[in-house]
Design a protein around this motif. Sequence first.
Motif, PDB file in Angstrom:
ATOM      1  N   LYS A 214       0.861  -1.193   0.000  1.00 42.95           N
ATOM      2  CA  LYS A 214       0.000   0.000   0.000  1.00 42.95           C
ATOM      3  C   LYS A 214       0.893   1.238   0.000  1.00 42.95           C
ATOM      4  O   LYS A 214       1.781   1.335   0.862  1.00 42.95           O
ATOM      5  CB  LYS A 214      -0.911   0.000   1.219  1.00 42.95           C
ATOM      6  N   GLU A 215       0.606   2.143  -0.884  1.00 44.93           N
ATOM      7  CA  GLU A 215       1.535   3.260  -1.055  1.00 44.93           C
ATOM      8  C   GLU A 215       1.650   4.133   0.197  1.00 44.93           C
ATOM      9  O   GLU A 215       2.733   4.542   0.582  1.00 44.93           O
ATOM     10  CB  GLU A 215       1.113   4.111  -2.257  1.00 44.93           C
ATOM     11  N   GLN A 216       0.525   4.394   0.833  1.00 44.07           N
ATOM     12  CA  GLN A 216       0.580   5.280   2.009  1.00 44.07           C
ATOM     13  C   GLN A 216       0.021   4.612   3.265  1.00 44.07           C
ATOM     14  O   GLN A 216      -0.317   5.277   4.226  1.00 44.07           O
ATOM     15  CB  GLN A 216      -0.199   6.557   1.708  1.00 44.07           C
ATOM     16  N   GLY A 217      -0.123   3.309   3.237  1.00 47.35           N
ATOM     17  CA  GLY A 217      -0.756   2.603   4.335  1.00 47.35           C
ATOM     18  C   GLY A 217      -2.257   2.548   4.093  1.00 47.35           C
ATOM     19  O   GLY A 217      -2.689   2.820   2.973  1.00 47.35           O
ATOM     20  N   PRO A 218      -3.084   2.215   5.028  1.00 44.48           N
ATOM     21  CA  PRO A 218      -2.685   1.954   6.414  1.00 44.48           C
ATOM     22  C   PRO A 218      -1.953   0.625   6.574  1.00 44.48           C
ATOM     23  O   PRO A 218      -2.216  -0.323   5.848  1.00 44.48           O
ATOM     24  CB  PRO A 218      -4.047   1.896   7.139  1.00 44.48           C
ATOM     25  N   TYR A 219      -1.037   0.625   7.526  1.00 43.83           N
ATOM     26  CA  TYR A 219      -0.428  -0.605   7.990  1.00 43.83           C
ATOM     27  C   TYR A 219      -1.112  -0.983   9.301  1.00 43.83           C
ATOM     28  O   TYR A 219      -1.343  -0.106  10.147  1.00 43.83           O
ATOM     29  CB  TYR A 219       1.063  -0.417   8.293  1.00 43.83           C
ATOM     30  N   TRP A 220      -1.390  -2.263   9.447  1.00 44.35           N
ATOM     31  CA  TRP A 220      -1.914  -2.770  10.721  1.00 44.35           C
ATOM     32  C   TRP A 220      -0.796  -3.547  11.397  1.00 44.35           C
ATOM     33  O   TRP A 220      -0.277  -4.495  10.808  1.00 44.35           O
ATOM     34  CB  TRP A 220      -3.083  -3.727  10.477  1.00 44.35           C
ATOM     35  N   VAL A 221      -0.400  -3.183  12.583  1.00 43.22           N
ATOM     36  CA  VAL A 221       0.606  -3.972  13.303  1.00 43.22           C
ATOM     37  C   VAL A 221      -0.092  -5.245  13.793  1.00 43.22           C
ATOM     38  O   VAL A 221      -1.009  -5.176  14.612  1.00 43.22           O
ATOM     39  CB  VAL A 221       1.193  -3.179  14.495  1.00 43.22           C
ATOM     40  N   GLN A 222       0.326  -6.376  13.254  1.00 37.94           N
ATOM     41  CA  GLN A 222      -0.275  -7.651  13.677  1.00 37.94           C
ATOM     42  C   GLN A 222       0.218  -8.013  15.071  1.00 37.94           C
ATOM     43  O   GLN A 222      -0.529  -8.522  15.872  1.00 37.94           O
ATOM     44  CB  GLN A 222       0.093  -8.760  12.697  1.00 37.94           C
ATOM     45  N   TRP A 223       1.496  -7.809  15.289  1.00 34.69           N
ATOM     46  CA  TRP A 223       2.044  -7.952  16.647  1.00 34.69           C
ATOM     47  C   TRP A 223       3.420  -7.322  16.722  1.00 34.69           C
ATOM     48  O   TRP A 223       4.071  -7.070  15.717  1.00 34.69           O
ATOM     49  CB  TRP A 223       2.115  -9.413  17.092  1.00 34.69           C
ATOM     50  N   LEU A 224       3.817  -7.068  17.968  1.00 34.36           N
ATOM     51  CA  LEU A 224       5.166  -6.623  18.296  1.00 34.36           C
ATOM     52  C   LEU A 224       5.689  -7.636  19.304  1.00 34.36           C
ATOM     53  O   LEU A 224       4.935  -8.090  20.164  1.00 34.36           O
ATOM     54  CB  LEU A 224       5.142  -5.256  18.982  1.00 34.36           C
ATOM     55  N   ALA A 225       6.951  -8.003  19.194  1.00 32.49           N
ATOM     56  CA  ALA A 225       7.542  -8.867  20.232  1.00 32.49           C
ATOM     57  C   ALA A 225       8.858  -8.235  20.654  1.00 32.49           C
ATOM     58  O   ALA A 225       9.655  -7.828  19.794  1.00 32.49           O
ATOM     59  CB  ALA A 225       7.773 -10.269  19.701  1.00 32.49           C
ATOM     60  N   TYR A 226       9.055  -8.116  21.963  1.00 36.15           N
ATOM     61  CA  TYR A 226      10.275  -7.505  22.487  1.00 36.15           C
ATOM     62  C   TYR A 226      10.532  -8.083  23.866  1.00 36.15           C
ATOM     63  O   TYR A 226       9.602  -8.479  24.577  1.00 36.15           O
ATOM     64  CB  TYR A 226      10.152  -5.970  22.551  1.00 36.15           C
ATOM     65  N   GLU A 227      11.836  -8.157  24.207  1.00 31.97           N
ATOM     66  CA  GLU A 227      12.203  -8.749  25.501  1.00 31.97           C
ATOM     67  C   GLU A 227      12.349  -7.684  26.575  1.00 31.97           C
ATOM     68  O   GLU A 227      12.408  -7.997  27.762  1.00 31.97           O
ATOM     69  CB  GLU A 227      13.511  -9.533  25.359  1.00 31.97           C
ATOM     70  N   ASN A 228      12.481  -6.426  26.162  1.00 30.64           N
ATOM     71  CA  ASN A 228      12.545  -5.333  27.143  1.00 30.64           C
ATOM     72  C   ASN A 228      12.021  -4.052  26.491  1.00 30.64           C
ATOM     73  O   ASN A 228      11.833  -4.005  25.267  1.00 30.64           O
ATOM     74  CB  ASN A 228      13.973  -5.157  27.691  1.00 30.64           C
ATOM     75  N   LEU A 229      11.820  -3.028  27.311  1.00 34.80           N
ATOM     76  CA  LEU A 229      11.172  -1.821  26.787  1.00 34.80           C
ATOM     77  C   LEU A 229      12.083  -1.013  25.870  1.00 34.80           C
ATOM     78  O   LEU A 229      11.597  -0.297  24.985  1.00 34.80           O
ATOM     79  CB  LEU A 229      10.654  -0.959  27.943  1.00 34.80           C
ATOM     80  N   ASP A 230      13.402  -1.157  26.058  1.00 32.14           N
ATOM     81  CA  ASP A 230      14.322  -0.471  25.159  1.00 32.14           C
ATOM     82  C   ASP A 230      14.116  -0.990  23.727  1.00 32.14           C
ATOM     83  O   ASP A 230      14.129  -0.229  22.761  1.00 32.14           O
ATOM     84  CB  ASP A 230      15.764  -0.721  25.636  1.00 32.14           C
ATOM     85  N   GLN A 231      13.888  -2.292  23.619  1.00 33.23           N
ATOM     86  CA  GLN A 231      13.642  -2.881  22.294  1.00 33.23           C
ATOM     87  C   GLN A 231      12.310  -2.405  21.717  1.00 33.23           C
ATOM     88  O   GLN A 231      12.170  -2.227  20.509  1.00 33.23           O
ATOM     89  CB  GLN A 231      13.666  -4.410  22.396  1.00 33.23           C
ATOM     90  N   LEU A 232      11.337  -2.182  22.602  1.00 31.00           N
ATOM     91  CA  LEU A 232      10.063  -1.632  22.114  1.00 31.00           C
ATOM     92  C   LEU A 232      10.303  -0.246  21.504  1.00 31.00           C
ATOM     93  O   LEU A 232       9.726   0.112  20.470  1.00 31.00           O
ATOM     94  CB  LEU A 232       9.025  -1.568  23.249  1.00 31.00           C
ATOM     95  N   MET A 233      11.206   0.539  22.135  1.00 29.45           N
ATOM     96  CA  MET A 233      11.518   1.877  21.591  1.00 29.45           C
ATOM     97  C   MET A 233      12.148   1.749  20.204  1.00 29.45           C
ATOM     98  O   MET A 233      11.883   2.545  19.309  1.00 29.45           O
ATOM     99  CB  MET A 233      12.465   2.636  22.541  1.00 29.45           C
ATOM    100  N   ASP A 234      12.981   0.712  19.996  1.00 31.43           N
ATOM    101  CA  ASP A 234      13.549   0.474  18.652  1.00 31.43           C
ATOM    102  C   ASP A 234      12.431   0.251  17.643  1.00 31.43           C
ATOM    103  O   ASP A 234      12.485   0.742  16.512  1.00 31.43           O
ATOM    104  CB  ASP A 234      14.409  -0.804  18.642  1.00 31.43           C
TER     105      ASP A 234
END
Length: 408
Positions: A214-234
Amino acid sequence: MKYRKFDLKKDKDSVYRVLNECGWVHDKKKDKYLNKFLPRANTLVMDINDEVEVMATSSNGSIRYQDEKLKLSAITGVTASLLARKQGFAGRLTATRLALDAEKGAEVGALCIFDQGYYNKLGFGNGNCENLVSITPSTLKIDRKGKTPVRLTEKDYKKIHKNRVNRLPNHCAVTLPEYATQAELGDKNKNMGFGYFDESGNLTHHIWLHGKGKEQGPYWVQWLAYENLDQLMDLLALIKSFEEQIMMVRMVVPPFIQMQDFIEKPYLIKAMTRKAENQNNIYSTAYWQLRILNLPKCIKKTHLSCEDFNFNLQLSDPIGEYIPEEIKWRSIAGDYVISLGNKSSAKRGKQKDLPTLKASVNAFTRMWFGIMSASSLVHSDGINAPQELLIKLDKAFLLPQAHVDWGF
Ligand SMILES: CC(C)(COP(=O)(O)OP(=O)(O)OC[C@H]1O[C@@H](n2cnc3c(N)ncnc32)[C@H](O)[C@@H]1OP(=O)(O)O)[C@@H](O)C(=O)NCCC(=O)NCCS
């Protein structure tokens, strides 16, 4: 009602028809849910005139209760064809699936709702309200530059699943088996992923997105996986790096953060995009439900920081009338003596000198997971107890926010 196990070879055409009539599946040959997921899940079907017309399926997973893990029956699909509606088949098949799972050791049941009310008849109560955010990536307030990730594809499903299993755990987090992750990766022409690996080659954090091409989205985040909050910031910084082109990203707000903290001028942007195609907003809704399937096991894994106290529980459970007679597990209704504290227990019986809580399993589950307080459940769910007991229960179940953090 006669039910049986799903058999892909024999039932493919009829189950495809059922799933197609409800609009879930459009490709009989390639659809992952039909061909890969259902045969590996606990799928029950019901025939009418020798053709499958009703289906209910579950997956054995886990659900966290603070630092403990409980065995979960996640209902991962319920549907009736258009000729099998409103005859009680779908509800009874779902109850049957849950009863069989409870017999095999499931301690909690969970599901996502098509609407509120239907699964309440099987003892389910609303979970926590989740926040669904729609944002333009350029409004993300995150003071780090996106690092270059690695592109993930379907072939990486084992690594992706492992990262999901090892993600930062929160109260109520659900984990389903690897076959669920594999199916949830969805259509490779529409979905894509990006992730970060550590020096030993382990995927530590990643994002899986719907909206590829899709040229401009929308993107739907299906999921995020992270082991700590610093990684969530990435991962948030990665989303922000799309800002020159993508106008809209939507997601369930991940556990542990308040999304508004990471948005520039949320009120201004919301007002400026009102009624627009890419309207920015945060919307809250309770779309998943839970119920206890084994009370003694659930209470045994309950460690509370309150002073010890005991009470009688008079528990009602509506599921029994939907379960075929030949199945032994009928419900968890009955009288229990509950002890709460650092060590907790639920034992069948009554004790004369103790105060009594009268509750449905729907309401008790909500209180036990810390979703709603006992005092509030008096008004919303009709529980009943002396005032002193309600106050003790309110304090005992002050738990972290519950998030399933898995779409199913
Ligand atoms: C959801 C679905 C399986 C329900 O099928 P159904 O044949 O209507 O279900 P049942 O026959 O078991 O139950 C019908 C009863 O539930 C009641 N009901 C339906 N929605 C309800 C709600 N939100 N609150 C309370 N009762 C509800 C009906 O009024 C009916 O009551 P009655 O028996 O007193 O007439 C069917 O609509 C379907 O396949 N939908 C598409 C797929 C889907 O959305 N699946 C659910 C995923 S969570």
